[in-house]
Scaffold this motif. Structure first.
Motif, PDB file in Angstrom:
ATOM      1  N   ASP A  28       0.851  -1.189   0.000  1.00  0.00           N
ATOM      2  CA  ASP A  28       0.000   0.000   0.000  1.00  0.00           C
ATOM      3  C   ASP A  28       0.886   1.238   0.000  1.00  0.00           C
ATOM      4  O   ASP A  28       1.851   1.307   0.752  1.00  0.00           O
ATOM      5  CB  ASP A  28      -0.891  -0.025   1.250  1.00  0.00           C
ATOM      6  CG  ASP A  28      -1.999   1.005   1.185  1.00  0.00           C
ATOM      7  OD1 ASP A  28      -2.203   1.615   0.108  1.00  0.00           O
ATOM      8  OD2 ASP A  28      -2.668   1.191   2.206  1.00  0.00           O
TER       9      ASP A  28
ATOM     10  N   TYR C 227      -9.834   4.215   2.687  1.00  0.00           N
ATOM     11  CA  TYR C 227      -9.778   4.586   4.108  1.00  0.00           C
ATOM     12  C   TYR C 227      -8.959   5.851   4.328  1.00  0.00           C
ATOM     13  O   TYR C 227      -8.832   6.320   5.448  1.00  0.00           O
ATOM     14  CB  TYR C 227      -9.239   3.434   4.951  1.00  0.00           C
ATOM     15  CG  TYR C 227     -10.055   2.187   4.814  1.00  0.00           C
ATOM     16  CD1 TYR C 227     -11.390   2.179   5.217  1.00  0.00           C
ATOM     17  CD2 TYR C 227      -9.526   1.031   4.261  1.00  0.00           C
ATOM     18  CE1 TYR C 227     -12.158   1.043   5.074  1.00  0.00           C
ATOM     19  CE2 TYR C 227     -10.300  -0.114   4.119  1.00  0.00           C
ATOM     20  CZ  TYR C 227     -11.609  -0.099   4.522  1.00  0.00           C
ATOM     21  OH  TYR C 227     -12.368  -1.219   4.373  1.00  0.00           O
TER      22      TYR C 227
ATOM     23  N   SER D   2      -2.905   5.388   6.561  1.00  0.00           N
ATOM     24  CA  SER D   2      -4.049   4.504   6.436  1.00  0.00           C
ATOM     25  C   SER D   2      -4.719   4.662   5.087  1.00  0.00           C
ATOM     26  O   SER D   2      -5.911   4.843   4.999  1.00  0.00           O
ATOM     27  CB  SER D   2      -5.042   4.810   7.559  1.00  0.00           C
ATOM     28  OG  SER D   2      -5.401   6.173   7.511  1.00  0.00           O
ATOM     29  N   PHE D   3      -3.963   4.595   4.017  1.00  0.00           N
ATOM     30  CA  PHE D   3      -4.591   4.690   2.713  1.00  0.00           C
ATOM     31  C   PHE D   3      -5.633   3.586   2.541  1.00  0.00           C
ATOM     32  O   PHE D   3      -6.727   3.826   2.076  1.00  0.00           O
ATOM     33  CB  PHE D   3      -3.544   4.586   1.599  1.00  0.00           C
ATOM     34  CG  PHE D   3      -2.673   5.799   1.463  1.00  0.00           C
ATOM     35  CD1 PHE D   3      -3.228   7.063   1.359  1.00  0.00           C
ATOM     36  CD2 PHE D   3      -1.288   5.689   1.432  1.00  0.00           C
ATOM     37  CE1 PHE D   3      -2.426   8.194   1.220  1.00  0.00           C
ATOM     38  CE2 PHE D   3      -0.480   6.809   1.288  1.00  0.00           C
ATOM     39  CZ  PHE D   3      -1.057   8.061   1.192  1.00  0.00           C
ATOM     40  N   ASN D   4      -5.275   2.385   2.912  1.00  0.00           N
ATOM     41  CA  ASN D   4      -6.167   1.256   2.670  1.00  0.00           C
ATOM     42  C   ASN D   4      -6.310   0.351   3.879  1.00  0.00           C
ATOM     43  O   ASN D   4      -6.668  -0.808   3.746  1.00  0.00           O
ATOM     44  CB  ASN D   4      -5.683   0.467   1.448  1.00  0.00           C
ATOM     45  CG  ASN D   4      -5.868   1.264   0.167  1.00  0.00           C
ATOM     46  OD1 ASN D   4      -6.976   1.369  -0.346  1.00  0.00           O
ATOM     47  ND2 ASN D   4      -4.814   1.893  -0.305  1.00  0.00           N
ATOM     48  N   THR D   5      -5.997   0.910   5.045  1.00  0.00           N
ATOM     49  CA  THR D   5      -6.119   0.168   6.289  1.00  0.00           C
ATOM     50  C   THR D   5      -7.072   0.903   7.205  1.00  0.00           C
ATOM     51  O   THR D   5      -7.046   2.126   7.282  1.00  0.00           O
ATOM     52  CB  THR D   5      -4.732   0.033   6.966  1.00  0.00           C
ATOM     53  OG1 THR D   5      -3.884  -0.726   6.126  1.00  0.00           O
ATOM     54  CG2 THR D   5      -4.851  -0.665   8.320  1.00  0.00           C
ATOM     55  N   PHE D   6      -7.895   0.133   7.890  1.00  0.00           N
ATOM     56  CA  PHE D   6      -8.853   0.714   8.817  1.00  0.00           C
ATOM     57  C   PHE D   6      -8.675   0.075  10.185  1.00  0.00           C
ATOM     58  O   PHE D   6      -8.611  -1.147  10.287  1.00  0.00           O
ATOM     59  CB  PHE D   6     -10.272   0.472   8.296  1.00  0.00           C
ATOM     60  CG  PHE D   6     -11.301   1.033   9.197  1.00  0.00           C
ATOM     61  CD1 PHE D   6     -11.504   2.396   9.244  1.00  0.00           C
ATOM     62  CD2 PHE D   6     -12.031   0.219  10.045  1.00  0.00           C
ATOM     63  CE1 PHE D   6     -12.427   2.942  10.113  1.00  0.00           C
ATOM     64  CE2 PHE D   6     -12.959   0.744  10.905  1.00  0.00           C
ATOM     65  CZ  PHE D   6     -13.158   2.109  10.944  1.00  0.00           C
ATOM     66  N   ARG D  11      -7.103  -4.417  12.756  1.00  0.00           N
ATOM     67  CA  ARG D  11      -6.749  -3.680  11.542  1.00  0.00           C
ATOM     68  C   ARG D  11      -7.228  -4.407  10.297  1.00  0.00           C
ATOM     69  O   ARG D  11      -6.863  -5.565  10.094  1.00  0.00           O
ATOM     70  CB  ARG D  11      -5.241  -3.543  11.412  1.00  0.00           C
ATOM     71  CG  ARG D  11      -4.606  -2.648  12.431  1.00  0.00           C
ATOM     72  CD  ARG D  11      -3.107  -2.688  12.296  1.00  0.00           C
ATOM     73  NE  ARG D  11      -2.649  -1.984  11.119  1.00  0.00           N
ATOM     74  CZ  ARG D  11      -2.520  -0.667  11.047  1.00  0.00           C
ATOM     75  NH1 ARG D  11      -2.797   0.083  12.090  1.00  0.00           N
ATOM     76  NH2 ARG D  11      -2.111  -0.106   9.949  1.00  0.00           N
ATOM     77  N   VAL D  12      -7.960  -3.723   9.466  1.00  0.00           N
ATOM     78  CA  VAL D  12      -8.453  -4.306   8.226  1.00  0.00           C
ATOM     79  C   VAL D  12      -7.803  -3.580   7.060  1.00  0.00           C
ATOM     80  O   VAL D  12      -7.957  -2.364   6.925  1.00  0.00           O
ATOM     81  CB  VAL D  12      -9.987  -4.181   8.141  1.00  0.00           C
ATOM     82  CG1 VAL D  12     -10.494  -4.821   6.859  1.00  0.00           C
ATOM     83  CG2 VAL D  12     -10.647  -4.798   9.369  1.00  0.00           C
ATOM     84  N   THR D  13      -7.062  -4.307   6.245  1.00  0.00           N
ATOM     85  CA  THR D  13      -6.461  -3.751   5.031  1.00  0.00           C
ATOM     86  C   THR D  13      -7.149  -4.401   3.844  1.00  0.00           C
ATOM     87  O   THR D  13      -7.187  -5.632   3.767  1.00  0.00           O
ATOM     88  CB  THR D  13      -4.950  -4.063   4.983  1.00  0.00           C
ATOM     89  OG1 THR D  13      -4.323  -3.505   6.137  1.00  0.00           O
ATOM     90  CG2 THR D  13      -4.302  -3.508   3.722  1.00  0.00           C
TER      91      THR D  13
END
Lengths: 370, 370, 370, 370
Positions: A28, C227, D2-6, D11-13
């Motif tokens: 990412d 996100y 956190s471009f693509n992680t929540f 943690r959800v990527t």
């Protein structure tokens, strides 16, 4: 939190166990517009791939990588990153879980079996589960992508010590690296290593190694003063590789024995009007920031813990036991750690290049000033 | 991003330059209910404080710490953390910026001067600015707080090598540490170091050192398999200390020369019915997770770069020059790195204790099950 | 983890309680070379400062800010950031802890008293401790610094609703904002608000408000798809302000009642050859990324929970009680939330500008290509 | 970053594009020992799955989820998490990229097409690429896992407004949710919605909606005072869902119109000796921390931007154009946002449960005290 993520802006999250259906990862933060071919990544993976000589595990994994997202492909098969996450998938093919049945009850010395049980209360005993060095295949794939972000930088690694065999630095030849199965830059030492490791392997033993990674063409200014130090990130990166027990930059531990005069990297103006360092004791990093000289780091890999010699241990149920670790293991895991070390260096540098862009002064044309 | 923050759940953010009005930091994530006295933190700071013997810089800094937030104080002067951020402030008192006027134009070899100019396009040349080891006072204060989180854990450090003087491990005596100005656990070696360093100091030179940090009472299960490894975090922590060039855990680089049999830490059931390791080559960490044995780490500190011997360098304006670094400097910065190393070990362990609580299974009484 | 830190690359960490010695914060990641005067930050703080009209709390805090690090000052008093963390300190002057003695045992409805006791097992009851809106002074100081990063962007806020009084949007005049004590852009509504709030205040009651923040000059391309959405970060930023219960972007909740045709922002080519949006229902954000139109956001602030009307509650010891919250409180905390909202918008935008620079393609001149 | 992680500890990527080979994600930080069946996750996915009524897109995706790592399976098909990352994979089956050929050159109003080109300099135009709501399938799968961490908590969502149709709250019946294709808790309103949406659909138009998510059984003490507020994280979570333009907690925007008396949630001691709130204007969150009451949040979804009515736009090449968005689209994307909202609520709560465990005081039995 970074349980399974490495890097801040060039972020690599990996998943997968040695004996599950697949391993993989998500890169990412890779900037848009990076062009590569699937073969570029595959070539990097092939350097790390098991079963290529008698000196590495005989597990046969094709390590075929798939790119599931984050790119668009043109007619010529060139992939261009779009700025969205790049997912990488490698299916496991040659699992032999039954090799591990015998060890499900006893803790293998040097392995993470015992601590997993203590930490998680349960563990996936097949092939070490998450602790298997198979995870490093994903690092190598991510590193291949990172190296595309690093235009003009060359990252190379070499085995400089195997057990009692040291290379002679005066004989260092990068071209030699691909001519022997050890990534050894000294042809004579490579020959000695072959004999030495054959004996080790046949006796069911194993041995440690030291790997050196060198990055040339790194611009000055990567890193940050205190906790964002380039060398601190490298230290964490190398120490996160399986079986690594030590990391050093430049002179490393030898610098403890030097005086200030001997350790100083003096400077002169070069003929081209640029400042020039007269030596590189610092290993290319001062105050946590790259100097523009080659970044030089080394890490020590302990001997493979899976050996055929019986060792004393205990079982999950609190009984004394003896254990012999069968299966297909590398007699010197340090060898295949060379491409992994290169990948970690590339990932750390790519991360710091992106960080440097964020803090660039004066600001770039976009997104400001307009 | 962690430019100036260290840790994930026990987070330490520091600020301040050597020659600005103050240095300080914020400890975020410290659990509520931790009790301490200001004197506890002050005592830790006093161990690192400059000007305590002829072997450290003669800069006179009282290093009086203030706690600005995050605690409530009872009548007896006991502070209890409330769970909100604990801010620490240490005012700078004895700045002598004029010492640095001469070096504002020339780059000191071994210092970050050159890379700051290349990275930021400007720098605060007074006393190294952000790169000064004064920042480590805040780490020590934070470490004192971390050690209160680590009930039952003892973290201690020792100087095990200074230049060419090595300790004799068979003479290791922790009580000796506070009886000499070097934190040296071997009284004879300490005597030799005193003579050696006097000569170094008088000649205007400097010398490096190796520090060993040992944490006893660490429970098994701290750390995580891949990028959350306890030893990877320790490597970054130690490498982030000024002038550190190498880090190792347990056998460290020596493990490269061992066989699998020699390196294996065998296990037996102890008399109390708990598993027992028969050796600790691993340094208390396997697969990135603590084993319950002492965590043993070492780091190498390069010789102080500020020396009186003239060295060749260049100026900001691209001219060749010669430089002598005056000012009040430690002839061996490694000495005062001992309490800093202890602090970093404590901070990393406290961070991992909090992480382990987050992942504890079965879940605790709060918050769940109810 | 972000217990007390806001932002990823432009990171603001705050500390301090309402009734401790000081509040403050650290801005980490501010690029080097940003120039400002202390007066710039002070001017921003003065807009939020209490005690400036009869409509805000009569607590008298000068809110004098000190910059402790991260800048160098020239002879003209201009501060230039060096790239290292900028620490901000504001001492508390006018604490009256005794006002709070009465409420140390009972939970004030609408306040965090009860949840602190449940979460932490203890609390600092003086002035709400960490939950006090005094913390927002640090946000405003950080926002003033953020606005210096945002060359060409104008961030402004306005009160668009107070209790039952709504502004007439056709009468919107930004110049009106500074002519009334409510930051109200409609002179007539401001007059009505004065009468309305006087009655509320005299009755010992309080009332809520809606604030609108508008950023003009934002370049297209800030934000990220999933996100890392610009509007998701704005939502968190505004919701993190004390007493905020709702956030919307562009049409916000009204968009639920629209059809696709009505909500579409059509485009045409402008006379200058650039694309032009014909409306801005989106509020300047599509798919989480800025469009180049003004970014328009609103947030709702609940009525001040500290009121003189007796309310039913319980004590720490489990007894029913009645409570009246004395002290010096804002009858409408929404008013002083206007400069806080502006600061949060500026901080989020500065953060996303730095993020965009990290991902810029093609790469800038430094660091790469060289 | 956190471009693509929540999330922080849970943690959800996610990765993947609508028209690539697969979408998926990695859940990192899930505690060990969580037991579930693949059918649990599949059942959650089926609620969100397209093509289940005439009111949602006719794209036929089986959304079969695979778990690639992080679990061990027993003979009964029960998966138990091991504490390592759980990778989820969903293959795309029914892509029709040709539907999108026509729009590769023109920017669809309300979509991210234009901003992608401005941000990245290139885009994957097939189905919106990364901006497609297909990404939310991974959120739903992760949410199903999160809900297993939340023992005793019930998370449910409902559609409370569709365009001009509002539910009657006095008729709220959770059992009604699964009896109509809208997740509507009011049977009469559901009937009206069916007629209303049929007309919208047939006219090629679209409409917005408001969704309410309620979590019951949440323990008091989740969240943190300033930037770790539970409601700030919920705001970001909901705003990160495609097409969401507003978020509110408890009374939300209505609180701006209330007085302090009306908004106060008074307390009394209950018959069981526990404190009791007499109302829930706060929506279960005070000062950013859960109160123990139901957590109540709402979010507004704009009308689907893909409509058959021609709209004005511009092309990538700077020409005026007209566009009609064909393809298979939901006339009201708000409907399928209900299970997505539930998933986000579950993920945020699970994250905060883990955070609370890290800060628990007094410390749990492991890993301290021992």
């Amino acid at each position: 939190m970074s349980f399974n993520t490495f890097g801040q802006l060039f972020r690599v999250t990996t998943f997968g166990e040695s004996h599950g259906p697949a391993i993989g990862g998500v890169v990412d933060g890779c900037p848009p517009g990076i062009r590569f071919r699937l073969e570029d990544i595959q070539a990097a993976l092939d350097r790390r791939r098991p079963g290529q000589s008698r000196f590495t595990t005989q597990r046969r994994e094709p390590d075929q990588v798939k790119v599931l997202s984050g790119t668009i492909e043109d007619e010529d098969g060139v992939l261009t990153t779009t700025g969205t996450p790049v997912a990488l998938l490698i299916e496991n093919v040659d699992q032999r879980s039954k090799d591990y049945a015998a060890i499900s009850e006893s803790y293998r010395p040097g392995h993470a079996d015992y601590v997993y049980d203590r930490k998680y209360g349960l563990r996936d005993h097949r092939g070490g589960g998450r602790s298997s060095a198979r995870e490093t295949a994903v690092r190598v794939a991510a590193g291949a992508l990172a190296s595309r972000v690093l235009a003009g930088v060359t990252v190379r690694g070499a085995l400089v010590q195997m057990g009692e065999i040291f290379i002679d630095r005066s004989r260092w030849d990068w071209d030699e690296i691909d001519r022997n199965p050890f990534f050894c830059p000294d042809a004579d030492a490579a020959q000695a290593m072959a004999e030495y490791l054959d004996a080790i392997r046949k006796s069911g033993s194993s041995v440690g190694a030291v790997i050196e990674i060198v990055a040339e063409g790194v611009p000055p200014g990567l890193g940050a003063p205190v906790y964002g130090k380039l060398d601190a990130d490298l230290a964490a990166a190398f120490m996160s590789i399986n079986a690594v027990k030590g990391v050093e930059i430049g002179e490393g531990f030898a610098s403890a024995g030097l005086t200030g005069e001997a350790n100083a990297d003096e400077m002169r103006m070069g003929n081209d009007g640029s400042p020039l360092f007269l030596s590189n004791h610092a290993g290319g990093v001062l105050g946590g920031i790259s100097t523009g000289q080659p970044v030089v780091a080394r890490f020590a890999v302990k001997p493979t813990s899976s050996i055929l010699t019986p060792r004393q241990t205990v079982t999950r149920h609190g009984e004394n036991a003896e254990i012999v670790t069968k299966g297909r293991h590398d007699p010197c895991v340090g060898i295949r750690a060379v491409p992994v070390g290169e990948a970690m260096m590339a990932c750390v540098l790519a991360d710091h290049v992106l960080r440097a862009r964020a803090q660039v002064s004066p600001p770039p044309a976009w997104p400001f000033p307009r």
